[in-house]
Scaffold this motif. Structure first.
Motif, PDB file in Angstrom:
ATOM      1  N   PHE A 133      -4.345   4.717   5.696  1.00 54.74           N
ATOM      2  CA  PHE A 133      -3.641   3.893   4.723  1.00 54.74           C
ATOM      3  C   PHE A 133      -4.591   3.440   3.623  1.00 54.74           C
ATOM      4  CE2 PHE A 133      -1.450   3.473   8.750  1.00 54.74           C
ATOM      5  CZ  PHE A 133      -0.157   3.781   8.379  1.00 54.74           C
ATOM      6  N   ALA A 134      -4.063   3.373   2.397  1.00 53.98           N
ATOM      7  CA  ALA A 134      -4.792   2.841   1.245  1.00 53.98           C
ATOM      8  C   ALA A 134      -4.325   1.407   1.037  1.00 53.98           C
ATOM      9  CB  ALA A 134      -4.515   3.685  -0.001  1.00 53.98           C
ATOM     10  N   LEU A 135      -5.225   0.446   1.249  1.00 52.16           N
ATOM     11  CA  LEU A 135      -4.851  -0.961   1.228  1.00 52.16           C
ATOM     12  C   LEU A 135      -5.589  -1.714   0.130  1.00 52.16           C
ATOM     13  CD1 LEU A 135      -4.852  -1.736   5.068  1.00 52.16           C
ATOM     14  CD2 LEU A 135      -2.985  -0.871   3.637  1.00 52.16           C
ATOM     15  N   ILE A 136      -4.886  -2.576  -0.568  1.00 51.57           N
ATOM     16  CA  ILE A 136      -5.474  -3.417  -1.603  1.00 51.57           C
ATOM     17  C   ILE A 136      -6.345  -4.480  -0.933  1.00 51.57           C
ATOM     18  CG2 ILE A 136      -4.971  -5.064  -3.442  1.00 51.57           C
ATOM     19  CD1 ILE A 136      -2.308  -3.588  -3.848  1.00 51.57           C
ATOM     20  N   LEU A 180      -9.421  -1.470 -11.527  1.00 50.34           N
ATOM     21  CA  LEU A 180      -8.800  -2.773 -11.736  1.00 50.34           C
ATOM     22  C   LEU A 180      -7.772  -2.744 -12.857  1.00 50.34           C
ATOM     23  CD1 LEU A 180      -8.954  -5.752 -10.796  1.00 50.34           C
ATOM     24  CD2 LEU A 180     -10.530  -6.124 -12.685  1.00 50.34           C
ATOM     25  N   LEU A 181      -8.113  -2.110 -13.980  1.00 49.22           N
ATOM     26  CA  LEU A 181      -7.226  -2.139 -15.142  1.00 49.22           C
ATOM     27  C   LEU A 181      -6.174  -1.037 -15.097  1.00 49.22           C
ATOM     28  CD1 LEU A 181      -7.462  -4.335 -17.237  1.00 49.22           C
ATOM     29  CD2 LEU A 181      -9.605  -4.004 -16.066  1.00 49.22           C
ATOM     30  N   LEU A 182      -6.545   0.146 -14.605  1.00 49.92           N
ATOM     31  CA  LEU A 182      -5.588   1.242 -14.557  1.00 49.92           C
ATOM     32  C   LEU A 182      -4.542   1.018 -13.474  1.00 49.92           C
ATOM     33  CD1 LEU A 182      -7.933   4.342 -15.050  1.00 49.92           C
ATOM     34  CD2 LEU A 182      -6.450   3.235 -16.735  1.00 49.92           C
ATOM     35  N   ASN A 183      -4.968   0.538 -12.331  1.00 51.26           N
ATOM     36  CA  ASN A 183      -4.058   0.357 -11.202  1.00 51.26           C
ATOM     37  C   ASN A 183      -3.700  -1.100 -10.945  1.00 51.26           C
ATOM     38  OD1 ASN A 183      -6.266   2.653 -10.419  1.00 51.26           O
ATOM     39  ND2 ASN A 183      -4.195   3.323  -9.919  1.00 51.26           N
ATOM     40  N   GLY A 184      -4.527  -2.001 -11.447  1.00 52.01           N
ATOM     41  CA  GLY A 184      -4.287  -3.414 -11.202  1.00 52.01           C
ATOM     42  C   GLY A 184      -4.909  -3.924  -9.922  1.00 52.01           C
ATOM     43  N   TYR A 185      -5.633  -3.059  -9.219  1.00 53.30           N
ATOM     44  CA  TYR A 185      -6.232  -3.456  -7.945  1.00 53.30           C
ATOM     45  C   TYR A 185      -7.286  -2.424  -7.526  1.00 53.30           C
ATOM     46  CZ  TYR A 185      -2.537  -0.128  -6.616  1.00 53.30           C
ATOM     47  OH  TYR A 185      -1.707   0.957  -6.554  1.00 53.30           O
ATOM     48  N   TYR A 186      -8.036  -2.798  -6.505  1.00 51.26           N
ATOM     49  CA  TYR A 186      -8.937  -1.875  -5.815  1.00 51.26           C
ATOM     50  C   TYR A 186      -8.427  -1.691  -4.390  1.00 51.26           C
ATOM     51  CZ  TYR A 186     -12.411  -2.313  -9.540  1.00 51.26           C
ATOM     52  OH  TYR A 186     -13.062  -2.273 -10.744  1.00 51.26           O
ATOM     53  N   THR A 187      -8.591  -0.494  -3.878  1.00 54.85           N
ATOM     54  CA  THR A 187      -8.152  -0.222  -2.513  1.00 54.85           C
ATOM     55  C   THR A 187      -9.308   0.303  -1.672  1.00 54.85           C
ATOM     56  OG1 THR A 187      -7.506   2.069  -3.008  1.00 54.85           O
ATOM     57  CG2 THR A 187      -5.822   0.359  -3.270  1.00 54.85           C
ATOM     58  N   THR A 188      -9.152   0.155  -0.377  1.00 53.84           N
ATOM     59  CA  THR A 188     -10.045   0.798   0.577  1.00 53.84           C
ATOM     60  C   THR A 188      -9.178   1.510   1.598  1.00 53.84           C
ATOM     61  OG1 THR A 188     -12.009   0.498   1.977  1.00 53.84           O
ATOM     62  CG2 THR A 188     -10.219  -1.126   2.216  1.00 53.84           C
ATOM     63  N   ARG A 189      -9.807   2.289   2.469  1.00 55.21           N
ATOM     64  CA  ARG A 189      -9.064   3.060   3.464  1.00 55.21           C
ATOM     65  C   ARG A 189      -9.278   2.464   4.851  1.00 55.21           C
ATOM     66  NH1 ARG A 189      -7.812   4.276  -0.917  1.00 55.21           N
ATOM     67  NH2 ARG A 189      -7.763   6.342  -1.874  1.00 55.21           N
ATOM     68  N   GLU A 233      10.002  -4.943   1.723  1.00 47.73           N
ATOM     69  CA  GLU A 233       9.141  -5.214   0.568  1.00 47.73           C
ATOM     70  C   GLU A 233      10.017  -5.523  -0.638  1.00 47.73           C
ATOM     71  OE1 GLU A 233       5.529  -1.977   1.410  1.00 47.73           O
ATOM     72  OE2 GLU A 233       7.237  -1.451   0.130  1.00 47.73           O
ATOM     73  N   THR A 234       9.501  -6.385  -1.519  1.00 50.78           N
ATOM     74  CA  THR A 234      10.192  -6.639  -2.782  1.00 50.78           C
ATOM     75  C   THR A 234       9.164  -6.703  -3.910  1.00 50.78           C
ATOM     76  OG1 THR A 234      10.066  -9.055  -2.604  1.00 50.78           O
ATOM     77  CG2 THR A 234      11.988  -7.974  -1.607  1.00 50.78           C
ATOM     78  N   GLY A 235       9.642  -6.604  -5.146  1.00 51.31           N
ATOM     79  CA  GLY A 235       8.782  -6.766  -6.314  1.00 51.31           C
ATOM     80  C   GLY A 235       7.709  -5.693  -6.428  1.00 51.31           C
ATOM     81  N   ASP A 236       6.527  -6.130  -6.878  1.00 47.60           N
ATOM     82  CA  ASP A 236       5.426  -5.193  -7.092  1.00 47.60           C
ATOM     83  C   ASP A 236       5.000  -4.499  -5.806  1.00 47.60           C
ATOM     84  OD1 ASP A 236       5.447  -5.852  -9.734  1.00 47.60           O
ATOM     85  OD2 ASP A 236       3.746  -7.233  -9.627  1.00 47.60           O
ATOM     86  N   LEU A 237       5.126  -5.162  -4.677  1.00 44.94           N
ATOM     87  CA  LEU A 237       4.754  -4.541  -3.404  1.00 44.94           C
ATOM     88  C   LEU A 237       5.631  -3.325  -3.114  1.00 44.94           C
ATOM     89  CD1 LEU A 237       4.207  -7.704  -1.161  1.00 44.94           C
ATOM     90  CD2 LEU A 237       2.457  -6.201  -2.124  1.00 44.94           C
ATOM     91  N   TYR A 238       6.863  -3.362  -3.593  1.00 46.63           N
ATOM     92  CA  TYR A 238       7.777  -2.241  -3.386  1.00 46.63           C
ATOM     93  C   TYR A 238       7.416  -1.058  -4.287  1.00 46.63           C
ATOM     94  CZ  TYR A 238      12.198   0.325  -2.917  1.00 46.63           C
ATOM     95  OH  TYR A 238      13.150   1.288  -2.689  1.00 46.63           O
ATOM     96  N   SER A 239       7.011  -1.357  -5.513  1.00 48.54           N
ATOM     97  CA  SER A 239       6.800  -0.297  -6.504  1.00 48.54           C
ATOM     98  C   SER A 239       5.364   0.212  -6.575  1.00 48.54           C
ATOM     99  CB  SER A 239       7.228  -0.796  -7.891  1.00 48.54           C
ATOM    100  OG  SER A 239       6.477  -1.957  -8.247  1.00 48.54           O
ATOM    101  N   GLN A 240       4.411  -0.499  -5.996  1.00 51.66           N
ATOM    102  CA  GLN A 240       3.007  -0.099  -6.134  1.00 51.66           C
ATOM    103  C   GLN A 240       2.712   1.208  -5.398  1.00 51.66           C
ATOM    104  OE1 GLN A 240       1.030  -3.466  -4.390  1.00 51.66           O
ATOM    105  NE2 GLN A 240       1.163  -2.657  -2.313  1.00 51.66           N
ATOM    106  N   HIS A 241       1.639   1.879  -5.854  1.00 48.91           N
ATOM    107  CA  HIS A 241       1.240   3.142  -5.235  1.00 48.91           C
ATOM    108  C   HIS A 241       0.519   2.903  -3.910  1.00 48.91           C
ATOM    109  CE1 HIS A 241       0.396   7.360  -5.028  1.00 48.91           C
ATOM    110  NE2 HIS A 241      -0.906   7.201  -5.112  1.00 48.91           N
ATOM    111  N   ALA A 242      -0.258   1.837  -3.826  1.00 44.89           N
ATOM    112  CA  ALA A 242      -0.993   1.519  -2.600  1.00 44.89           C
ATOM    113  C   ALA A 242      -0.022   1.234  -1.460  1.00 44.89           C
ATOM    114  CB  ALA A 242      -1.915   0.325  -2.826  1.00 44.89           C
TER     115      ALA A 242
END
Length: 643
Positions: free
Chosen positions: A100-103, A81-90, A197-206
């Motif tokens: 795919f890794a999805l928030i 949560l703190l390192l990535n800002g989210y949790y993902t599942t596959r 995509e724009t904003g954080d969705l564009y730059s996020q790793h997930a």
């Protein structure tokens, strides 16, 4: 003689061909209806498709099933949560499956991934989804229930978020798989294929978002509407410095220590709870309960990192924490652009935070209380060792109370939508299955439960039984000779029998095959319900069903995409499977070659016989001596006349 031989050859060839055709394709109109199953050998099982229960168990006892007996999908959570800002599942989408890794986001109502055609998508963890590589993908065509593109050919979606990021694209339908731990078999579902995509969705790793909110496009709503899970799901986020966690799509048995709050779907479109008060170190904050009921009320949002309170609630909470943590030194936050409230001197061991910071409690409208440990409202200072900052902030001038993932660290949160309540159970989310006394689902592949903060996933679970995902003929030379499935109709067979031809026409149209390929092989009646067993055969000109056709048929069966006329009532499908073409005898395999060889021999014989006949006739003509017209003929004695 030649005409007799020719007629014999034609009769022989026609008779053999008709016999072989009848052996491969039974005639529907001449079929005798018996109350036993017609079998044509063992079903051919291939990896990755839908496991079905025995017919009677699936159809006639399911209406009495408890939620705990309905399949659910257990899935690991990754990242922090703190390192990535989210949790993902596959999730795995398509055939063959693409990972795919999805928030996981309870505030979103659509699941989407970057599309291969997207030119305005960022670089993410996995490759973009390639619709053209999936043999089970179908675009969602424009209809009255969706927004359409400018050409009115395909459904589209668009989502905008508070942090000014956005996602837009087209909607498609494909097979979605849930991983090795899932008892729930892969399902056909609608999802978004991003074109921008724009904003954080564009730059996020997930890669994208898994929408768990309320709405027709939500993955939860789609699975519930299919009847494959109960109307519930659960999330369990790992603790500070641990990350990861678990999630469940579908219902689970609630631990007896779980506390609940009512959740009113009419109150707001988001998952809300009835928060009445907050206590710090056992002391109630001096707040009117209405402070937590502004605008959307108190909302749980798994896609939000921190918690945000209305101004009055935030000021009261901050003052209470500062009062209880007077032994600690307040320091500047890691980012000078923000007025973070941070403390040093508590030590680096997160397990010992309760010695330096007070606990807190959230009290719900029904009087039940959720304990908040320090890790539920603090995060580590990124620049000062052993320092922590307050993870609860003022929600600007907004009156909504927004509770992000930090509040529910090491807490199993069950979103019981069926009963309109949300449950909370403090636990170690890294050991959730053991604490719930649930053994991991068996799998023929290694489990990925040991992967925490890992970007490496496993392939989806292999279904041990049920119909296959058809492989291409080059991968094992698989040939499909028959597709079987069962259909339960809520109509008495006496009323149904005259309408069987109409039902055949409807099934053929929905499965995109000729009606002659649809054969009713068996029926069984129970009162006002009739169980029909169907078989789909190859077209008359083919020996087997192509892999692409078989995949399309199975996908439509699994997605309950038959649109029967209303006169047939409701229906349920089960037990779809595939069988290889029936083995032919040596005679059936070589009959054509034998017929051709026999025909050639006969033709050669006829030609030879004709040639010999002509030659013999000429020979006879040559044996008669030639005599001129005026040649002298020897006198012959006249025979006396008989009186």
């Amino acid at each position: 003689m030649a005409w007799v031989l020719t007629l014999a050859i034609l009769f022989f060839t026609t008779a053999v061909s008709a016999a072989v055709f009848r052996s491969n394709s039974p005639d529907y109109h001449s079929l005798t209806f018996l109350n036993n199953t017609i079998t044509r050998g063992n079903a051919m099982i291939l990896p990755l498709f839908f496991k079905q229960h025995a017919l009677k168990d699936h159809f006639f006892t399911r209406r009495h099933l408890h939620a705990s007996t309905i399949p659910h999908a257990r899935m690991p959570l990754h990242d922090d949560l703190l390192l990535n800002g989210y949790y993902t599942t596959r999730l795995w989408i398509g055939t063959p499956p693409q990972r795919f890794a999805l928030i996981v986001d309870t505030g979103s109502t659509v699941t989407y991934v970057p599309c291969s055609t997207c030119e305005q998508c960022g670089k993410h963890q996995d490759p973009k989804f390639q619709p053209e590589s999936s043999i089970t993908y179908e675009p969602l065509k424009c209809n009255i229930d969706c927004n359409c593109d400018t050409d009115r050919e395909q459904c589209i979606y668009e989502r905008q978020y508070a942090e000014m990021s956005s996602s837009s694209g087209v909607l498609g339908v494909d097979i979605i798989s849930f991983g090795n731990l899932s008892d729930l078999q892969p399902q056909r579902a609608t999802f978004g294929c991003e074109n921008m995509e724009t904003g954080d969705l564009y730059s996020q790793h997930a890669d994208g978002i898994m929408g768990l909110g309320r709405g027709d496009l939500s993955i939860v709503d789609q699975l519930v509407d299919k009847g494959v899970i109960s109307d519930s799901f659960s999330l369990c986020y790992g603790g500070m410095d641990v990350g990861g966690g678990s999630m469940v799509l579908g219902g689970i048995s609630s631990p007896k220590e779980m506390v609940f709050s009512n959740s009113d779907p009419v109150r707001s479109p988001y998952y809300n709870i009835e928060l009445n008060e907050i206590r710090v170190a056992g002391k109630k904050l001096p707040l009117n309960p209405k402070v937590f009921d502004g605008k959307h009320g108190t909302v749980l949002d798994s896609g939000t990192t921190y918690a945000y309170l209305p101004q009055a609630a935030f000021e009261a909470f901050k003052a209470a924490i500062l009062k209880e943590a007077q032994s600690l030194k307040t320091i500047q936050g890691p980012d000078p652009n923000y007025n973070d409230i941070c403390f040093s001197g508590a030590g680096s061991d997160a397990a010992q935070l309760s010695k330096a910071f007070p606990s807190a409690e959230m009290v719900f409208g029904n009087g039940q209380k959720l304990l908040l440990a320090p890790e539920n409202y603090l995060f580590r200072h990124s620049k000062v060792h052993g320092a922590y900052c307050l993870g609860i902030f003022q929600n600007g001038k907004e009156s909504t109370t927004l509770l992000g993932g930090i509040i529910v660290r090491n807490t199993l949160v069950t979103y019981d939508r069926e009963h309109e309540k949300i449950g909370f159970w403090k636990t170690n989310c890294s050991e959730l299955w053991e604490r719930l006394h649930l053994s991991p689902a068996s799998s023929s592949l290694p489990s990925d439960t040991d992967e925490v903060n890992s970007t490496t996933g496993m392939n989806p679970k292999l279904a041990p039984t049920g119909p296959p995902q058809p492989q291409t003929p080059g991968a094992g030379d698989v040939k499909i000779g028959l597709i079987k499935f069962s259909m339960l109709l809520t109509i008495n067979y006496t009323e149904l029998k005259p309408h069987i031809p109409e039902l055949v026409q409807s099934i053929g149209k929905d499965l995109d095959v000729k009606p002659s390929q649809v054969q009713l092989t068996n029926y069984t009646a129970w009162g006002n319900e009739t169980l029909l067993k169907w078989a789909i055969y190859p077209a008359q000109s083919d020996d087997y069903i192509s892999n692409s056709t078989a995949t399309k048929i199975l996908s439509r069966l699994s997605g309950n995409e038959l649109h029967l006329p209303d006169s047939f009532g409701s229906y349920k499908l089960s037990e779809w499977s595939m069988e290889p073409p029936p083995k032919r005898t040596w005679w059936k395999q070589h009959y054509l070659a034998l017929v051709i060889a026999f025909s050639v021999v006969v033709v050669i014989g006829l030609v030879a016989s004709g040639g010999w006949f002509i030659w013999r006739r000429k020979q006879r003509q040559a044996e008669v001596p030639y005599k001129p017209v005026d040649s002298v003929v020897a006198e012959q004695e006249l025979q006396p006349l008989q009186n």
